[in-house]
Scaffold this motif. Structure first.
Motif, PDB file in Angstrom:
ATOM      1  N   LEU A  52      18.805  21.293   4.780  1.00  0.00           N
ATOM      2  CA  LEU A  52      17.379  21.193   5.075  1.00  0.00           C
ATOM      3  C   LEU A  52      17.033  19.798   5.595  1.00  0.00           C
ATOM      4  CD1 LEU A  52      14.557  22.569   4.867  1.00  0.00           C
ATOM      5  CD2 LEU A  52      14.403  21.560   2.585  1.00  0.00           C
ATOM      6  N   ALA A  53      17.513  18.768   4.923  1.00  0.00           N
ATOM      7  CA  ALA A  53      17.227  17.388   5.343  1.00  0.00           C
ATOM      8  C   ALA A  53      17.765  17.121   6.749  1.00  0.00           C
ATOM      9  CB  ALA A  53      17.818  16.398   4.343  1.00  0.00           C
ATOM     10  N   ARG A  54      18.925  17.627   7.057  1.00  0.00           N
ATOM     11  CA  ARG A  54      19.490  17.443   8.396  1.00  0.00           C
ATOM     12  C   ARG A  54      18.648  18.136   9.463  1.00  0.00           C
ATOM     13  NH1 ARG A  54      24.166  14.850   8.270  1.00  0.00           N
ATOM     14  NH2 ARG A  54      25.387  14.858   6.346  1.00  0.00           N
ATOM     15  N   GLY A  55      17.918  19.164   9.076  1.00  0.00           N
ATOM     16  CA  GLY A  55      17.081  19.893  10.017  1.00  0.00           C
ATOM     17  C   GLY A  55      15.705  19.290  10.240  1.00  0.00           C
ATOM     18  N   PHE A  56      15.349  18.260   9.469  1.00  0.00           N
ATOM     19  CA  PHE A  56      14.043  17.633   9.641  1.00  0.00           C
ATOM     20  C   PHE A  56      13.934  16.944  10.993  1.00  0.00           C
ATOM     21  CE2 PHE A  56      13.570  16.723   4.807  1.00  0.00           C
ATOM     22  CZ  PHE A  56      13.108  18.012   4.594  1.00  0.00           C
ATOM     23  N   GLU A  57      12.739  16.981  11.565  1.00  0.00           N
ATOM     24  CA  GLU A  57      12.417  16.153  12.725  1.00  0.00           C
ATOM     25  C   GLU A  57      12.182  14.734  12.208  1.00  0.00           C
ATOM     26  OE1 GLU A  57      12.157  17.173  15.965  1.00  0.00           O
ATOM     27  OE2 GLU A  57      12.753  19.203  15.424  1.00  0.00           O
ATOM     28  N   GLN A  75      21.991   9.673  -3.451  1.00  0.00           N
ATOM     29  CA  GLN A  75      22.975   8.906  -2.678  1.00  0.00           C
ATOM     30  C   GLN A  75      23.544   9.745  -1.541  1.00  0.00           C
ATOM     31  OE1 GLN A  75      25.471   7.841  -6.013  1.00  0.00           O
ATOM     32  NE2 GLN A  75      24.718   5.716  -6.008  1.00  0.00           N
ATOM     33  N   ARG A  76      23.716  11.018  -1.794  1.00  0.00           N
ATOM     34  CA  ARG A  76      24.217  11.933  -0.758  1.00  0.00           C
ATOM     35  C   ARG A  76      23.185  12.124   0.358  1.00  0.00           C
ATOM     36  NH1 ARG A  76      26.074  18.120  -2.230  1.00  0.00           N
ATOM     37  NH2 ARG A  76      26.153  18.899  -0.103  1.00  0.00           N
ATOM     38  N   LEU A  77      21.908  12.147  -0.004  1.00  0.00           N
ATOM     39  CA  LEU A  77      20.855  12.381   0.983  1.00  0.00           C
ATOM     40  C   LEU A  77      20.457  11.128   1.765  1.00  0.00           C
ATOM     41  CD1 LEU A  77      18.495  14.719  -1.071  1.00  0.00           C
ATOM     42  CD2 LEU A  77      19.941  15.352   0.881  1.00  0.00           C
ATOM     43  N   MET A  78      20.663   9.953   1.188  1.00  0.00           N
ATOM     44  CA  MET A  78      20.205   8.717   1.828  1.00  0.00           C
ATOM     45  C   MET A  78      20.693   8.539   3.264  1.00  0.00           C
ATOM     46  SD  MET A  78      17.993   7.116   0.015  1.00  0.00           S
ATOM     47  CE  MET A  78      18.053   5.467   0.700  1.00  0.00           C
ATOM     48  N   PRO A  79      21.977   8.738   3.581  1.00  0.00           N
ATOM     49  CA  PRO A  79      22.416   8.556   4.967  1.00  0.00           C
ATOM     50  C   PRO A  79      21.717   9.513   5.938  1.00  0.00           C
ATOM     51  CG  PRO A  79      24.314   8.663   3.502  1.00  0.00           C
ATOM     52  CD  PRO A  79      23.106   9.050   2.693  1.00  0.00           C
ATOM     53  N   VAL A  80      21.327  10.672   5.457  1.00  0.00           N
ATOM     54  CA  VAL A  80      20.606  11.628   6.305  1.00  0.00           C
ATOM     55  C   VAL A  80      19.159  11.169   6.479  1.00  0.00           C
ATOM     56  CG1 VAL A  80      19.817  14.020   6.512  1.00  0.00           C
ATOM     57  CG2 VAL A  80      22.075  13.530   5.538  1.00  0.00           C
ATOM     58  N   LEU A  81      18.503  10.849   5.378  1.00  0.00           N
ATOM     59  CA  LEU A  81      17.082  10.511   5.419  1.00  0.00           C
ATOM     60  C   LEU A  81      16.792   9.210   6.149  1.00  0.00           C
ATOM     61  CD1 LEU A  81      16.008  11.594   1.826  1.00  0.00           C
ATOM     62  CD2 LEU A  81      15.854  12.894   3.975  1.00  0.00           C
ATOM     63  N   GLU A  82      17.691   8.226   6.033  1.00  0.00           N
ATOM     64  CA  GLU A  82      17.412   6.952   6.689  1.00  0.00           C
ATOM     65  C   GLU A  82      17.533   7.057   8.202  1.00  0.00           C
ATOM     66  OE1 GLU A  82      20.055   4.443   4.530  1.00  0.00           O
ATOM     67  OE2 GLU A  82      21.772   4.879   5.799  1.00  0.00           O
ATOM     68  N   ARG A  83      18.073   8.145   8.702  1.00  0.00           N
ATOM     69  CA  ARG A  83      18.105   8.384  10.144  1.00  0.00           C
ATOM     70  C   ARG A  83      16.917   9.233  10.586  1.00  0.00           C
ATOM     71  NH1 ARG A  83      22.936   7.321   8.466  1.00  0.00           N
ATOM     72  NH2 ARG A  83      24.469   6.267   9.755  1.00  0.00           N
ATOM     73  N   LYS A  84      16.170   9.737   9.631  1.00  0.00           N
ATOM     74  CA  LYS A  84      15.030  10.600   9.927  1.00  0.00           C
ATOM     75  C   LYS A  84      13.695   9.892   9.782  1.00  0.00           C
ATOM     76  CE  LYS A  84      17.548  14.345  10.444  1.00  0.00           C
ATOM     77  NZ  LYS A  84      17.481  15.242  11.588  1.00  0.00           N
ATOM     78  N   ALA A  85      13.652   8.818   8.984  1.00  0.00           N
ATOM     79  CA  ALA A  85      12.371   8.184   8.671  1.00  0.00           C
ATOM     80  C   ALA A  85      12.479   6.674   8.692  1.00  0.00           C
ATOM     81  CB  ALA A  85      11.891   8.647   7.295  1.00  0.00           C
ATOM     82  N   GLY A  86      11.354   6.043   8.927  1.00  0.00           N
ATOM     83  CA  GLY A  86      11.288   4.585   8.945  1.00  0.00           C
ATOM     84  C   GLY A  86      10.961   3.986   7.598  1.00  0.00           C
ATOM     85  N   ARG A  87      10.557   4.804   6.637  1.00  0.00           N
ATOM     86  CA  ARG A  87      10.230   4.309   5.306  1.00  0.00           C
ATOM     87  C   ARG A  87      10.706   5.330   4.289  1.00  0.00           C
ATOM     88  NH1 ARG A  87       4.050   3.408   4.110  1.00  0.00           N
ATOM     89  NH2 ARG A  87       4.216   3.308   6.359  1.00  0.00           N
ATOM     90  N   LEU A  88      11.526   4.891   3.326  1.00  0.00           N
ATOM     91  CA  LEU A  88      12.014   5.762   2.257  1.00  0.00           C
ATOM     92  C   LEU A  88      11.392   5.304   0.945  1.00  0.00           C
ATOM     93  CD1 LEU A  88      15.802   5.914   3.219  1.00  0.00           C
ATOM     94  CD2 LEU A  88      13.994   7.525   3.828  1.00  0.00           C
ATOM     95  N   LEU A  89      10.923   6.253   0.155  1.00  0.00           N
ATOM     96  CA  LEU A  89      10.283   5.954  -1.120  1.00  0.00           C
ATOM     97  C   LEU A  89      10.923   6.780  -2.213  1.00  0.00           C
ATOM     98  CD1 LEU A  89       7.818   6.393   1.180  1.00  0.00           C
ATOM     99  CD2 LEU A  89       6.524   5.545  -0.720  1.00  0.00           C
TER     100      LEU A  89
END
Length: 147
Positions: A52-57, A75-89
Motif C-alpha cells: 500500500l505504501a509503495r502505491g501512494f502518490e 523501520q521497514r516502511l521508512m525507506p518507502v515513506l521518505e521517498r513519498k513525502a517531505g515530512r515524516l511524523l
C-alpha cells in the motif's frame, strides 16, 4: 460507510473505510480532499501495508501512529515513506503551512527543493515574481523602492 449532510459552505465530517486492494485499484480514493474527511484503509498484515505504501502518490506528509512494538515495521516502511513525502511524523499531526524560513513544501521532487514548484516557504515568493532590469533610467522613472 456513514455520510453526513452538508449545506452551502458548511461541511460535516465523513469517515470512510476500504481495503488495500480496492484503494490501489481506484486512483480517486488517493486524491486530496479539502475538508473534514477521513479514509481508513484496512490491510491484512505488514506485507500488504508495505505494498500500500509503495502505491501512494507523493504527499506533503506521512504519519505513523505506533507504539514501541511497531518499531520493526516502521523501520521497514521508512525507506518507502521518505521517498513519498517531505515530512515524516510519528504519533502526531502535521502542522499547517506558512511562509517562513523554516517551512518547506515537502512532497517529492521538485516540490521540496525547487521554489518554482511550490507556494510554501520564503523562497516560494520567487514563483510569483518576474524580474525586470532598469538600465540608464533617471531616478524619476524608477519604481519608488529603487530611488
Amino acid at each position: 460507510m456513514l455520510t453526513t449532510e452538508s449545506e452551502g459552505r458548511n461541511a460535516s465530517p465523513n469517515l470512510y473505510e476500504t481495503d488495500a486492494e480496492t484503494y490501489l485499484q481506484d486512483h480517486a480514493l488517493g486524491e486530496e480532499v479539502f475538508g473534514p474527511l477521513g479514509l481508513v484503509v484496512r490491510v491484512s498484515g505488514p506485507d500488504e501495508m508495505e505494498t500500500l505504501a509503495r502505491g501512494f502518490e507523493g504527499q506533503l506528509t506521512c504519519t505513523l501512529h505506533m507504539d514501541e512494538g511497531d518499531t520493526g515495521l516502521a523501520q521497514r516502511l521508512m525507506p518507502v515513506l521518505e521517498r513519498k513525502a517531505g515530512r515524516l511524523l510519528v504519533n502526531g499531526f502535521p502542522t499547517g503551512v506558512e511562509v517562513a524560513d523554516a517551512m518547506v513544501h515537502g512532497g517529492p521532487y521538485p516540490a521540496s527543493t525547487n521554489f518554482g514548484a511550490t507556494s510554501v516557504g520564503t523562497l516560494a515568493i520567487r514563483r510569483f515574481l518576474r524580474p525586470v532590469c532598469y538600465q540608464n533610467l533617471p531616478d524619476a522613472l524608477l519604481p519608488e523602492d529603487l530611488r
